[in-house]
Design a protein around this motif. Structure first.
Motif, short mmCIF file in Angstrom:
data_model
loop_
_atom_site.label_atom_id
_atom_site.label_comp_id
_atom_site.label_asym_id
_atom_site.label_seq_id
_atom_site.Cartn_x
_atom_site.Cartn_y
_atom_site.Cartn_z
N GLY A 1 0.81 -1.22 0.00
CA GLY A 1 0.00 0.00 0.00
C GLY A 1 0.84 1.26 0.00
O GLY A 1 0.33 2.35 -0.16
N GLU A 2 2.17 1.08 0.17
CA GLU A 2 3.01 2.28 0.06
C GLU A 2 3.01 2.78 -1.38
O GLU A 2 2.89 3.98 -1.63
N ARG A 3 3.15 1.84 -2.31
CA ARG A 3 3.30 2.25 -3.72
C ARG A 3 2.26 1.66 -4.66
O ARG A 3 2.06 2.17 -5.76
N GLU A 4 1.61 0.56 -4.30
CA GLU A 4 0.72 -0.15 -5.25
C GLU A 4 -0.34 0.81 -5.81
O GLU A 4 -1.07 1.45 -5.05
N LEU A 5 -0.40 0.90 -7.10
CA LEU A 5 -1.37 1.76 -7.82
C LEU A 5 -1.39 3.19 -7.27
O LEU A 5 -2.45 3.80 -7.14
N GLY A 6 -0.22 3.68 -6.90
CA GLY A 6 -0.14 5.05 -6.38
C GLY A 6 -0.33 5.11 -4.88
O GLY A 6 -0.33 6.19 -4.30
N GLY A 7 -0.47 3.98 -4.22
CA GLY A 7 -0.58 3.93 -2.76
C GLY A 7 -2.01 3.81 -2.27
O GLY A 7 -2.97 4.11 -2.99
N THR A 8 -2.11 3.32 -1.03
CA THR A 8 -3.43 3.17 -0.41
C THR A 8 -3.34 3.73 1.02
O THR A 8 -2.24 3.88 1.55
N GLN A 9 -4.47 4.02 1.60
CA GLN A 9 -4.48 4.56 2.96
C GLN A 9 -4.62 3.45 4.01
O GLN A 9 -4.40 3.69 5.18
N VAL A 10 -5.01 2.26 3.56
CA VAL A 10 -4.96 1.07 4.42
C VAL A 10 -3.74 0.28 3.94
O VAL A 10 -3.66 -0.06 2.76
N MET A 11 -2.80 0.04 4.85
CA MET A 11 -1.55 -0.64 4.46
C MET A 11 -1.39 -1.91 5.29
O MET A 11 -1.93 -2.01 6.38
N ILE B 1 1.36 -5.15 6.59
CA ILE B 1 2.68 -5.79 6.71
C ILE B 1 2.45 -7.17 7.29
O ILE B 1 1.43 -7.43 7.96
N ALA B 2 3.41 -8.09 7.04
CA ALA B 2 3.20 -9.49 7.45
C ALA B 2 4.52 -10.23 7.47
O ALA B 2 5.55 -9.72 7.00
N GLY B 3 4.46 -11.45 7.97
CA GLY B 3 5.63 -12.32 7.98
C GLY B 3 5.67 -13.24 6.77
O GLY B 3 6.67 -13.93 6.56
N VAL B 4 4.60 -13.30 6.00
CA VAL B 4 4.57 -14.11 4.78
C VAL B 4 4.38 -13.16 3.59
O VAL B 4 3.94 -12.01 3.79
N PRO B 5 4.72 -13.59 2.37
CA PRO B 5 4.55 -12.68 1.22
C PRO B 5 3.12 -12.15 1.15
O PRO B 5 2.16 -12.92 1.32
N LEU B 6 2.99 -10.86 0.92
CA LEU B 6 1.67 -10.24 0.98
C LEU B 6 0.73 -10.80 -0.09
O LEU B 6 -0.49 -10.85 0.12
N GLN B 7 1.31 -11.27 -1.20
CA GLN B 7 0.46 -11.86 -2.26
C GLN B 7 -0.24 -13.12 -1.76
O GLN B 7 -1.32 -13.46 -2.23
N LYS B 8 0.37 -13.81 -0.79
CA LYS B 8 -0.26 -15.03 -0.23
C LYS B 8 -1.46 -14.66 0.63
O LYS B 8 -2.27 -15.51 1.00
N LEU B 9 -1.56 -13.40 1.00
CA LEU B 9 -2.66 -12.97 1.86
C LEU B 9 -3.76 -12.28 1.06
O LEU B 9 -4.55 -11.50 1.59
N GLY B 10 -3.80 -12.57 -0.23
CA GLY B 10 -4.90 -12.06 -1.07
C GLY B 10 -4.68 -10.67 -1.60
O GLY B 10 -5.60 -10.06 -2.14
N LEU B 11 -3.46 -10.14 -1.45
CA LEU B 11 -3.19 -8.79 -1.95
C LEU B 11 -2.45 -8.91 -3.29
O LEU B 11 -1.33 -9.40 -3.33
N PRO B 12 -3.07 -8.49 -4.37
CA PRO B 12 -2.50 -8.75 -5.70
C PRO B 12 -1.24 -7.92 -5.96
O PRO B 12 -1.07 -6.83 -5.41
N GLU B 13 -0.36 -8.49 -6.80
CA GLU B 13 0.82 -7.75 -7.22
C GLU B 13 0.36 -6.70 -8.24
O GLU B 13 -0.30 -7.06 -9.23
N LEU B 14 0.66 -5.45 -7.99
CA LEU B 14 0.13 -4.39 -8.85
C LEU B 14 1.24 -3.39 -9.19
O LEU B 14 2.18 -3.22 -8.41
N PRO B 15 1.10 -2.70 -10.32
CA PRO B 15 2.12 -1.70 -10.68
C PRO B 15 1.97 -0.43 -9.84
O PRO B 15 0.97 -0.26 -9.12
#
Ligand code: SF4
Ligand code: SF4
Ligand code: SF4
Length: 341
Positions: free
Chosen positions: A253-263, A265-279
Motif C-alpha cells: 500500500g506504500e506504492r501499489e497503484l499510487g498507494g493506499t491509505q490502508v496498508m 505488513i506481514a511475515g509471509v509474502p503479501l500476495q499469499k494474503l490475497g493482496l494482488p501484485e500491482l504496478p
C-alpha cells in the motif's frame, strides 16, 4: 442516410479516436492528501479473534452472515453487502508456525484499501463515489448512485459489493465508519475495527505516521523487544511490548497503484494474503489520461461529426439530383402531361 454510409462515417470517427489513443498520455498519479487518515494492519499481531468484524457490523448496522442452518452466527467468508471487513487465514503444509510461509499460517484482513488515486471513483459516471478532500476516505452517496456497478469492475481488490437481494440495492463498502448516521471520524473517534482490536493489529492514524511506523517495524531485528501501539498510532496511551517477528520487507500500500491509505505488513509474502501484485501507476491515471486525450478540445467527436456531416451532405445532393421535383435536379423538366422529357 443509408446504414452502410452511416457505418462508414462512424468508422472514420472511430479511426480518429483510435489515432487519439495511440498518442494518449497518462496523467500523473494523485498524491496522498496532507492529512490522509489510514489503517496499518500488521498480520503478525493479529490473533484472528474477529472482534474487528463484529464491531464493524454493530457500528454500521449490518446483519450477521449466516452460512447454512448449522452455523447460526456470523461466519462471513468474504466482503459482501452485509460485511465490510473480514479476517481470513493463509495456511501451508502442516500450518505449525504462525507468520511463516512454509508449514505455517497467517491471518489476513480484507476491506476497502481507501486508495490514494481510486479506480472506483474514476469509473463512477455520476460521482456517487468520491474522495473526502480532508481525510481521503473514499465515500459513497447512495442518492446519486445509478446502480451501474462500474465501480465493482474497476476496483482491483474486488471491494464494492452490490445488494443483489434488495430491489433498491446499493453499493456497500467500508467508509471508515464515517458515513451518514455513523460519523465516528468527524467526532474524533476511531473506526470500530481499530478501537476494539486487542493487539493493535488494526492500528489507526494518519497515513504518514502509519507508514513511518510500518518501516520502523520492518527495520526491527527479529527477536528484539518492540513496543507496539494499540488503537491510535500517535497517542502512546495503550502500548504493549513483544518480540519483533521476521517481517517481509514490503509495506503493501506504500506504492501499489499510487498507494493506499490502508496498508499491510506481514511475515509471509503479501500476495499469499490475497493482496494482488500491482504496478505503481494507478489505473485511474491511465484511464483518465486516455479519456482526456480523446476528448481534449472535443477533437475526436468533432472529427466524427464532420465525417457524418460530409456523408449526409453528399447523400442529400445525390438524392436531390435523382429527385425530379428538386430544384437542384439535373434531369430535364417534364414537358408534357405524362411526365416525359
Ligand atoms: S479498494 Fe476498491 S473500493 Fe476501495 S478505494 Fe480502492 S478502488 Fe475504491
Ligand atoms: S454502481 Fe453507483 S457508485 Fe458504483 S459506479 Fe455505478 S453509480 Fe457509481
Ligand atoms: S480485532 Fe485485531 S486481532 Fe482480532 S481479528 Fe481483528 S485485526 Fe485481528
Amino acid at each position: 442516410m443509408k446504414r452502410r454510409d452511416f457505418l462508414k462515417a462512424t468508422a472514420g470517427g472511430a479511426t480518429a479516436a483510435l489515432c487519439g489513443i495511440g498518442t494518449a498520455e497518462a496523467r500523473e498519479n494523485k498524491e496522498p492528501l496532507e492529512n490522509a487518515i489510514g489503517i496499518l494492519y500488521d498480520a503478525t499481531l493479529c490473533v484472528g479473534c474477529k472482534a474487528c468484524v463484529r464491531a464493524c457490523k454493530e457500528i454500521n448496522g449490518l446483519p450477521p452472515s449466516i452460512m447454512g442452518e448449522d452455523v447460526q452466527y456470523d461466519a462471513a467468508r468474504d466482503v459482501s453487502g452485509d460485511t465490510y471487513n473480514v479476517i481470513k487465514v493463509y495456511k501451508n503444509g502442516t500450518s505449525e508456525q504462525k507468520d511463516r510461509e512454509v508449514d505455517g499460517f497467517s491471518f489476513a484482513k480484507k476491506s476497502c484499501m481507501h486508495c490514494v488515486d481510486p479506480a472506483c471513483v474514476s469509473a463512477c459516471p455520476v460521482t456517487a463515489l468520491d474522495k473526502n478532500p480532508q481525510t481521503g476516505i473514499v465515500q459513497y452517496n447512495p442518492d446519486t448512485c445509478i446502480g451501474c456497478r462500474n465501480c465493482m469492475v474497476a476496483c482491483p481488490y474486488n471491494i464494492p459489493q452490490y445488494e443483489y437481494n434488495d430491489p433498491r440495492g446499493q453499493i456497500q463498502k467500508c467508509q471508515f465508519c464515517n458515513q451518514a448516521g455513523v460519523e465516528r471520524i468527524s467526532q474524533g473517534l476511531l473506526p470500530g475495527c481499530a478501537e476494539v482490536c486487542p493487539t493493535g493489529a488494526t492500528l489507526f492514524g494518519t497515513r504518514r505516521e502509519l507508514l513511518e511506523e510500518a518501516k520502523r517495524r520492518l527495520a526491527a531485528k527479529p527477536g528484539e523487544a518492540y513496543t507496539y501501539a494499540r488503537g491510535r498510532a500517535s497517542d502512546g496511551l495503550h502500548t504493549h511490548d513483544k518480540e519483533a517477528p521476521e517481517y517481509r520487507q514490503h509495506v503493501y500500500g506504500e506504492r501499489e497503484l499510487g498507494g493506499t491509505q490502508v496498508m499491510h505488513i506481514a511475515g509471509v509474502p503479501l500476495q499469499k494474503l490475497g493482496l494482488p501484485e500491482l504496478p505503481e501507476r494507478s489505473y485511474a491515471s491511465i484511464a483518465e489520461g486516455v479519456q482526456h486525450t480523446l476528448y481534449k478540445g472535443m477533437i475526436a467527436p468533432a472529427i466524427a461529426l464532420a465525417g457524418l456531416a460530409f456523408v449526409v451532405k453528399r447523400n442529400t445532393s445525390k438524392a436531390d439530383q435523382d429527385d425530379p421535383q428538386s430544384k437542384n435536379s439535373r434531369r430535364p423538366e417534364p414537358n408534357n402531361d405524362r411526365g416525359e422529357p
